[in-house]
Write an enzyme that holds these catalytic residues in place. Structure first.
Site, mmCIF file in Angstrom:
data_model
loop_
_atom_site.group_PDB
_atom_site.id
_atom_site.type_symbol
_atom_site.label_atom_id
_atom_site.label_comp_id
_atom_site.label_asym_id
_atom_site.label_seq_id
_atom_site.Cartn_x
_atom_site.Cartn_y
_atom_site.Cartn_z
ATOM 1 N N ASP A 209 0.866 -1.175 0.000
ATOM 2 C CA ASP A 209 0.000 0.000 0.000
ATOM 3 C C ASP A 209 0.901 1.223 0.000
ATOM 4 O O ASP A 209 2.116 1.099 -0.198
ATOM 5 C CB ASP A 209 -0.962 -0.039 1.205
ATOM 6 C CG ASP A 209 -2.296 0.622 0.879
ATOM 7 O OD1 ASP A 209 -2.306 1.847 0.712
ATOM 8 O OD2 ASP A 209 -3.322 -0.089 0.771
ATOM 9 N N HIS A 262 -3.689 4.275 -3.687
ATOM 10 C CA HIS A 262 -2.960 3.580 -2.609
ATOM 11 C C HIS A 262 -1.562 3.154 -3.062
ATOM 12 O O HIS A 262 -1.119 2.051 -2.772
ATOM 13 C CB HIS A 262 -3.749 2.358 -2.132
ATOM 14 C CG HIS A 262 -4.961 2.712 -1.330
ATOM 15 N ND1 HIS A 262 -4.911 2.935 0.020
ATOM 16 C CD2 HIS A 262 -6.260 2.905 -1.695
ATOM 17 C CE1 HIS A 262 -6.131 3.231 0.466
ATOM 18 N NE2 HIS A 262 -6.960 3.227 -0.550
ATOM 19 N N GLU A 327 -10.708 3.839 -4.125
ATOM 20 C CA GLU A 327 -10.466 5.152 -3.504
ATOM 21 C C GLU A 327 -9.521 6.060 -4.286
ATOM 22 O O GLU A 327 -8.690 6.761 -3.704
ATOM 23 C CB GLU A 327 -9.953 4.952 -2.062
ATOM 24 C CG GLU A 327 -10.962 4.232 -1.194
ATOM 25 C CD GLU A 327 -10.561 4.188 0.277
ATOM 26 O OE1 GLU A 327 -11.406 4.522 1.115
ATOM 27 O OE2 GLU A 327 -9.419 3.802 0.576
#
Ligand SMILES: *[C@@H]1O[C@H](CO)[C@@H](O)[C@H](O)[C@H]1NC(C)=O
Ligand SMILES: *[C@@H]1O[C@H](CO)[C@@H](O)[C@H](O)[C@H]1NC(C)=O
Ligand SMILES: *[C@@H]1O[C@H](CO)[C@@H](O)[C@H](O)[C@H]1NC(C)=O
Ligand SMILES: *[C@@H]1O[C@H](CO)[C@@H](O)[C@H](O)[C@H]1NC(C)=O
Ligand SMILES: *[C@@H]1O[C@H](CO)[C@@H](O)[C@H](O)[C@H]1NC(C)=O
Ligand SMILES: *[C@@H]1O[C@H](CO)[C@@H](O)[C@H](O)[C@H]1NC(C)=O
Ligand SMILES: *[C@@H]1O[C@H](CO)[C@@H](O)[C@H](O)[C@H]1NC(C)=O
Ligand SMILES: *[C@@H]1O[C@H](CO)[C@@H](O)[C@H](O)[C@H]1NC(C)=O
Length: 565
Positions: A209, A262, A327
């Site tokens: 990540d 990410h 996201e």
């Protein structure tokens, strides 16, 4: 009836009370005969049949040896016996100490949808297992080990029994995250062991990540400069060990490289120009610190993606590969990109460039988070053979299946195991006792996805409700998810188990009885016993109840019977 309800044979004499209650509850259990089967575990042998020829398969042999070792380690005596000084079988038969296994197809690979059904038959003739594949026999053995009781100095199965069993869902998953905090290899293997015991078959490994890059990539060794330390790295040998360990337990390992959001750690070491917004304060460009997204307008980005993806595709043998896509933040990318485009256009640009790379692996099945179709960055066009993992509102399951996509359900409102422990941001003034903070602290339990999801909430999550038959058929299963902002080796096992076992049972044999009611009454004692079973094997699994409730079945039920029995 099977399980807690005392089993009384209708032959004038009470023969025996069945106390074992394996989790997940098998589909079809028939107890019969009138004596227990005593086993001599020091002499017990495995006999594999294949068209009458004895052969030996190392996976089956290993699973058999583990089951026998576990039985001896646990010396299982269900806690229903705790107030009984001795519970020796009145009538016992000594069966041949042979477990006979008949597997029709030894070659079926451990991949999505492989036949995992089995039959287990125990009588005075011995113990017989039959299954279509090796993977079904592995499940039979984790059932068998939970059927053996130790009392009065003897191991025995309480009665003759026949079990026919199979999974309701093909994908019975757990996700762990080794990027927010590092998870040691032995702790990942521990989760795999507990998954196998709960008949869960897919570990989704969120490897990297924005915070850290712990996985060794031979073509770009500089990426692990962004591991937390030189010791907090998975070498390729480590990865292969985990893959092989999982396979030996019947657990598929699906890697995730989260892209293009990410993304910061690792990538930036290859070339700082393939990452955007890595150096701003996180609140300006990300959902949590630190920020970073792949620069999807830079051609170099796609070369690095290809290198990482192809290398990992060779280490992980699963047909499935999770490429993230959650996201994506508009604010991370330069304003100029939006002069002639929306966030959706930009995501589409990435998808159109990246898909040919991903699809270049033959037989590849891609998984993405639902954001790619259900967010302000949703794309217009995504091939219908991509599987979507839904973590937003449950309504997304209907939305996506109605559009023809396969779905893995991970609704954060039901299946996120990290919720309810508060948030991790430091110097967070939302925790200060002030009127504007009441909503956050009281209603949301001090985190974005509070409160904590109890095992009963997980077990009774009816994610197929509201779906048509054809929509239901596209739900391939579900996954419990544990993000690791506040998780490392110290708490990993306790946060996952035994809650994930509740999902394991729901996905294997369901959460309802023959009348269509939630079987919370029987599951309540089953999971409390199963927790003790896991502890007896040496795992630091969380307690669910005061020990009093373990010793006094149903005394701790929320309601007095006969409600919800
Ligand atoms: C359960 O097993 C019994 C005995 O083998 C069989 O008669 C019955 O049909 C099975 N029931 C189901 C629902 O499979
Ligand atoms: C053991 O406890 C159960 C449940 O409380 C009770 O029904 C049973 O009578 C007890 N047995 C003995 C031998 O005390
Ligand atoms: C169990 O397997 C043995 C050995 O193949 C066979 O003789 C016996 O009939 C089987 N029993 C049942 C109930 O299938
Ligand atoms: C980037 O790649 C695209 C597609 O392969 C190509 O059309 C374009 O010319 C490349 N741009 C640069 C600057 O190399
Ligand atoms: C926006 O327009 C510029 C200039 O025509 C072009 O280079 C760029 O690729 C476009 N961006 C998108 C996302 O279409
Ligand atoms: C999925 O669909 C894409 C685009 O239609 C195609 O290129 C790819 O080969 C398909 N993958 C599989 C495994 O069929
Ligand atoms: C699915 O959700 C998207 C985004 O919220 C919405 O635009 C679309 O109409 C929904 N489609 C269906 C079939 O529900
Ligand atoms: C099913 O629909 C009802 C009514 O709209 C809703 O309250 C419920 O949350 C839905 N359940 C699921 C699992 O989608």
């Amino acid at each position: 009836m099977f399980g807690l309800v005392w089993y009384i044979l209708l032959c004038s004499r009470v023969v025996f009370a069945i106390s074992v209650d394996p989790l997940p509850r098998p589909h079809n259990v028939t107890w019969f005969g009138d004596s227990a089967i005593v086993l001599d575990l020091d002499a017990i042998e495995l006999k594999e049949l294949e068209g009458g020829e004895g052969i030996s398969n190392s996976l089956v042999q290993g699973a058999f040896e583990r089951a026998v070792a576990d039985i001896k380690t646990v010396k299982w005596s269900p806690y229903l016996y705790s107030n009984v000084t001795s519970h020796c079988p009145e009538s016992k038969a000594q069966a041949p100490n042979v477990v006979t296994v008949a597997i029709a197809d030894y070659d079926a690979d451990l991949q999505f949808g492989v036949d995992e059904s089995y039959e287990l038959h125990i009588d005075e003739g011995g113990i017989n297992i039959s299954s279509e594949t090796i993977w079904g026999t592995l499940h039979a053995l984790t059932t068998l080990q939970q059927m053996v009781v130790y009392q009065c100095g003897q191991y025995f199965v309480e009665q003759y029994v026949h079990i026919q069993d199979y999974p309701l869902f093909k994908h019975r998953g757990l996700m762990v995250d080794s990027a927010r905090n590092f998870l040691p290899v032995n702790k990942i293997m521990e989760q795999i062991e507990l998954m196998a015991l709960s008949k869960m078959n897919t570990l989704h490994w969120h490897l990297v990540d924005s915070q850290s890059w712990p996985v060794e990539i031979a073509s770009h060794p500089e990426m692990t400069q962004d591991a937390y330390s030189a010791r907090e790295v998975y070498t390729q040998k480590d990865v292969l060990n985990v893959v092989n360990f999982a396979r030996s337990r019947g657990v598929r390992l699906v890697p995730e490289i989260d892209m293009p959001g990410h993304a910061r750690a690792g990538w930036r070491k290859v070339d700082p120009d393939i990452v955007e917004c890595a150096d701003v304060f996180w609140t300006d460009a990300a959902v949590e610190p630190p920020p970073g997204q792949l620069n999807i307008m830079n051609n170099e980005t796609y070369f690095v993606i290809g290198d990482v993806y192809h290398e990992l595709s060779n280490l992980f043998h699963d047909h499935y590969f999770h490429v993230g896509n959650d996201e994506l933040q508009k604010d991370c990318y330069p304003n100029s990109w939006y002069d002639n485009a929306t966030l959706s256009d930009i995501t589409q640009h990435y998808i159109d460039r990246a898909l040919p790379i991903y699809n270049s692996v033959p037989g590849r099945q891609l998984v993405m988070w639902d954001d790619v179709l259900l967010s302000d960055g949703a794309v217009e066009s995504l091939p219908s053979n991509v599987t979507l993992q839904t973590w937003h509102e449950v309504s997304g399951v209907k939305n996506l299946t109605s559009r023809g996509y396969n779905v893995i359900v991970s609704s954060s409102d039901h299946l996120y195991l990290d919720c309810g422990y508060g948030g991790f941001l430091t110097n967070d003034w939302r925790y200060i006792d002030a009127s504007q903070n009441v909503e956050f602290n009281t209603c949301k339990g001090g985190s974005w996805c509070g409160p904590y999801k109890t095992w009963q909430r997980i077990y009774t999550f009816d994610f197929l409700s509201n779906l048509t038959q054809s929509e239901q058929e596209l739900v391939v299963g579900a996954e419990a998810v544990l993000w690791s902002e506040q998780v490392d080796f110290a708490v990993l096992t306790g946060k996952i188990w035994p809650r994930a076992s509740a999902l394991g049972e729901s996905l294997w044999s369901g959460n309802k009885n023959e009348k269509g009611e939630f079987r919370l009454y029987e599951m309540s004692t089953r999971i409390v016993q199963f927790r003790e079973y896991m502890v007896s094997l040496g795992f630091a699994v969380s307690p669910l109840v005061p020990r009093f409730c373990l010793f006094n079945p149903h005394a701790c039920d929320a309601e007095k019977p006969p409600n919800h029995v």
